[in-house]
Design an enzyme around this catalytic site. Structure first.
Site, short mmCIF file in Angstrom:
data_model
loop_
_atom_site.label_atom_id
_atom_site.label_comp_id
_atom_site.label_asym_id
_atom_site.label_seq_id
_atom_site.Cartn_x
_atom_site.Cartn_y
_atom_site.Cartn_z
N CYS A 74 0.84 -1.20 0.00
CA CYS A 74 0.00 0.00 0.00
C CYS A 74 0.87 1.24 0.00
O CYS A 74 1.66 1.47 0.92
CB CYS A 74 -0.95 -0.09 1.19
SG CYS A 74 -1.27 1.41 2.08
N CYS A 77 0.62 3.79 2.85
CA CYS A 77 1.17 3.29 4.11
C CYS A 77 2.65 3.65 4.20
O CYS A 77 3.17 3.99 5.26
CB CYS A 77 1.04 1.78 4.21
SG CYS A 77 -0.65 1.21 4.13
#
Lengths: 172, 625
Positions: A74, A77
């Site tokens: 991700c 993230c």
């Protein structure tokens, strides 16, 4: 006989129309902000690299806990990770990571490259347990106190402003 | 200027519809066998003025007349002419006007084409159709007026959402509307037939051409919508079971059932009530779809602005329509005796109906369940592809089998025909070859492949038989062949699709399976209405050492400010390569998604064939009449 069917059909139709009428004008956007102020759900999570389960009940022993849902795949993230590392230096706060639908190898590399802010790391390889926390995308971050009450919920990557806010709350 | 003219013209066409209601009702009492000349004149004027109001709106878009709120909100001077025009129906108000135009068009065509039918039957049909037209015109004028004026007049418009600026989407609404708004005419015909007690054969011959034409357009509309989603949305799929896609599929199931039932009704009287029910349900389901899409109660890619008053109007209209149809049906429906031989052709056609109703129920539940659950319990869920695939896929097997063997049976006769024939033999042999080469483990998928191969080979045999026996229905062969091809291609697409998603910077290389993907360059440039970042990728197939270049884009449009991800698609006869990239904010890393999508062309082509069958059917009926 016909009359019976007529009454039955009309009743079904009336029910459907009433429901459709009630559904008009309802807020259709899915949001979990209403969870703020409520108690955190009791969920058993698997430890990331050892057997056994960790219950969210155990979080009551920490003054404040930050639950962070993340994955190595991700992008956002990656962006917020430095803020988590920064927050992990605050002794009033413990950060619990939930590694979401990830591969172990990639997740470990992510942590060795970017730093490991997590006091305890758990995993949710199928993404199903996270639903109990009202997670519908990652990253999401939840701040709770020692009564397991949800104080804040951040959807998307946390930023400098969020870090300041979290520090302010836990340093009180 | 155009705004006031548009309002005037639309108001006159509402007055004409109300006059037509009165005239038709008055004409019922007259003893003459012919429909009064006045009705023809008024109908002609009605269609003329309704078209004129639509053309007025198109003109306002073409000349960018921003004194109309509708044009201001959905257009922009820098937009190419083609998209200015298609922008007319790219919003709620404009598309509602298109709706009304199609209602009027079908009303007019019915009046002039079905001249040899019973007078009162025609008049009642006109009455029902004009009730629909008037209601929608009132809705347009009072709640959703595309000609509403704006003062002071802005110098520039807000622009059309860029994902709607696509040729496929320009023709998608008109096609779909001819399909499901066209079904209004057999809704009106069905109610009129009940009241005037028209016999089965007349009913069947009257509605048949209308059903086949609306069915064909509905099929085409769904196809074009699907193509748009595939090329424009950049998700690499062609069907998502999105609630709004479902809204177009539900009337399609009913139309398909109706198309088949009418064939039986032509030969036997047994299905009279059923055909009436299907006709009423088809249009009802179309209005349900319209309600779901425009009331904003669903979350979907078709986001018309959420306006509860709009939903309330459509819902009230729908309730009125449903309650009065049920009442008329129970008051006038005749008693029927049903007597079928189990292996006759009509039994097979009726089985088709059961399948369609089952599919409809599954899709309807999947679409409405989340709405009901949310309203009644406050719980939010979404129903996705696994539900539909899991429930619907197994039922494709018997359906495919029935489509293969059903048409070989004779009308009314209970003769059992052997299912073991040369077509089956060839199908099984072909299937074995496929089986050996694909090594697929899902038994269901394999069986679906086998049954669709059987349908394909059998229809090819039927096609050649056609030269010997002129009675064989060519349109059926083409549509059934198309359906077999569709299921066959979708199955192979499922089996052979390859997907890889990864993060990369310029200069990175990614290897997986037989492919190497090189991210060689990134360029940014500015165009008239957007800025773009274009990635240059080389895809190398290591197996046969071929390579191709793909260039996906990230565009930032300025009017309105929107980011779109343009997939780069390389279409070959048997397989598409599909690449999208998206940026990860404030990094130089991009998320890349590569997909290999086999048999896409075959999927599009087979749906085209299905629709072609319907169009052929329509021309056949018209010749007969």
């Amino acid at each position: 006989m016909r009359k019976k069917y007529l009454v039955l059909l009309y009743s079904i139709a009336i029910f459907i129309f009433i429901v459709l009428y009630l559904s008009l004008g309802k807020n259709k956007v899915y949001t979990t902000q209403e969870n703020i102020g409520k108690k955190l759900a009791e969920v058993e999570l698997n430890y990331f690299d050892k057997d056994g389960e960790f219950s969210t009940k155990e979080l009551a022993k920490f003054k404040f806990t930050l639950l962070n849902f993340w994955a190595s795949w991700c992008g956002p993230c990656r962006k917020e990770h430095k803020h988590l590392v920064e927050l992990s230096k605050n002794s009033n706060l413990k950060i619990i990571g939930v590694n979401f639908k990830d591969e172990k190898k990639n997740a470990l590399k992510f942590l060795s490259d970017m730093g490991d802010p997590f006091f305890i790391l758990t995993k949710d390889p199928e993404g199903k347990k996270s639903i109990n926390f009202g997670i519908y995308g990652i990253p999401e971050t939840i701040l709770i106190d020692n009564e397991l009450k949800i104080l804040k919920k951040y959807v998307g990557p946390i930023n400098n402003k969020d870090v300041r806010e979290i520090n302010r709350i836990v340093n009180k | 200027m155009l705004g006031s003219f548009g309002i005037a013209v639309t108001t006159i066409s509402l007055l004409l519809s109300l006059s037509l209601l009165y005239l038709s009702y008055y004409d019922l009492k007259l003893s003459s066998n012919r429909v009064s000349k006045k009705i023809y004149k008024f109908s002609f004027l009605q269609i003329l003025l309704t078209f004129l109001s639509f053309i007025t709106l198109i003109m306002a878009y073409v000349i960018s007349d921003f004194s109309l709120i509708n044009v201001y909100e959905n257009s922009h001077t820098t937009k190419p002419l083609f998209y200015k025009i298609s922008g007319t129906w790219g919003n709620h108000e404009g598309s509602l006007l298109l709706w009304i135009n199609i209602l009027v068009l079908f009303s007019f065509l019915f009046l002039i084409l079905d001249e040899n039918k019973n007078k009162n039957f025609r008049l009642y049909t006109l009455i029902f159709q004009n009730i629909l037209i008037s209601t929608f015109l009132i809705f347009l004028l009072t709640n959703s007026n595309p000609f509403s004026l704006l003062y002071p007049v802005p110098t520039e418009g807000m622009g059309l959402n860029p994902i709607l600026q696509d040729p496929a989407l320009a023709i998608h609404p008109p096609l779909l509307y001819v399909g499901f708004v066209g079904s209004s005419i057999y809704f009106s015909i069905a109610l009129a037939a009940l009241i005037t007690k028209v016999d089965s054969k007349s009913l069947a011959t009257t509605i048949k051409p209308w059903v086949s034409v609306s069915w064909s357009f509905q099929t085409l509309g769904i196809l074009v919508g699907s193509i748009w989603a595939y090329y424009e949305l950049g998700w690499g799929g062609f069907w998502f079971w999105d609630p709004v896609e479902n809204s177009s599929l539900m009337p399609w199931f009913l139309m398909t059932a109706l198309l088949h039932s009418v064939l039986v009704l032509e030969r036997r009287i047994g299905l009279y009530s059923w055909v009436i029910i299907l006709s009423i349900l088809t249009f009802t389901m179309s209005v349900v779809g319209t309600f779901l899409v425009r009331s904003g109660i669903l979350n979907s890619v078709h986001t018309f602005a959420n306006d509860p008053s709009r939903g309330l109007f459509i819902l009230s209209f729908l309730a009125l329509m449903v309650f009065s149809s049920i009442y008329i049906f129970f008051k006038y429906a005749p008693n029927e005796n049903k007597n079928y031989k189990i292996f006759s052709k009509e039994s097979f056609i009726l089985l088709n109906n059961w399948f369609m109703i089952f599919f409809l129920a599954v899709v309807l539940i999947g679409t409405l369940y989340p709405v009901f659950l949310d309203t009644l319990t406050g719980q939010k869920i979404s129903v996705g592809p696994p539900y539909y695939n899991f429930i619907l896929a197994p039922f494709l097997l018997p359906l495919l089998f029935l489509m293969t063997s059903g048409p070989k049976h004779k009308w009314i006769s209970p003769e059992i025909i052997g299912i073991f024939n040369i077509a089956l033999f060839i199908a099984v042999s072909l299937f074995i070859i496929i089986f050996i080469s694909i090594k697929e483990s899902s038994i269901l998928l394999l069986l679906i492949l086998l049954f669709s191969t059987y349908l394909i080979t059998q229809t090819i045999f039927d096609f050649f038989e056609k030269f010997k026996n002129k009675n064989i229905n060519l349109s059926r062969i083409i549509s059934h062949f198309g359906f077999g091809m569709l299921i066959f291609s979708i199955s192979l697409n499922q089996i052979f699709s390859v997907e890889e998603s990864f993060n990369a910077r310029v200069g990175d290389e990614r290897k997986f399976k037989n492919y190497t993907i090189k991210f060689s360059n990134l360029e940014t440039f500015t165009k008239k209405n957007f800025k773009s970042a274009k990635g240059y990728f080389e895809i190398i197939n290591n197996k046969n050492s071929t390579s191709q270049n793909l260039t996906p884009e990230i565009r930032v449009y300025n009017k309105p400010e929107t980011i779109t991800y343009e997939a780069s698609i390389n279409t070959r006869l048997f397989s598409d390569s599909y690449l999208t990239m998206s940026n990860i904010s404030s990094t130089d890393v991009f998320n890349i998604k590569f997909q290999k999508k086999p048999f896409m062309n075959f999927i599009w082509f087979s749906v085209l064939l299905i629709s072609l069958g319907g169009i052929l059917q329509f021309t056949r009926f018209r010749k007969k009449i």
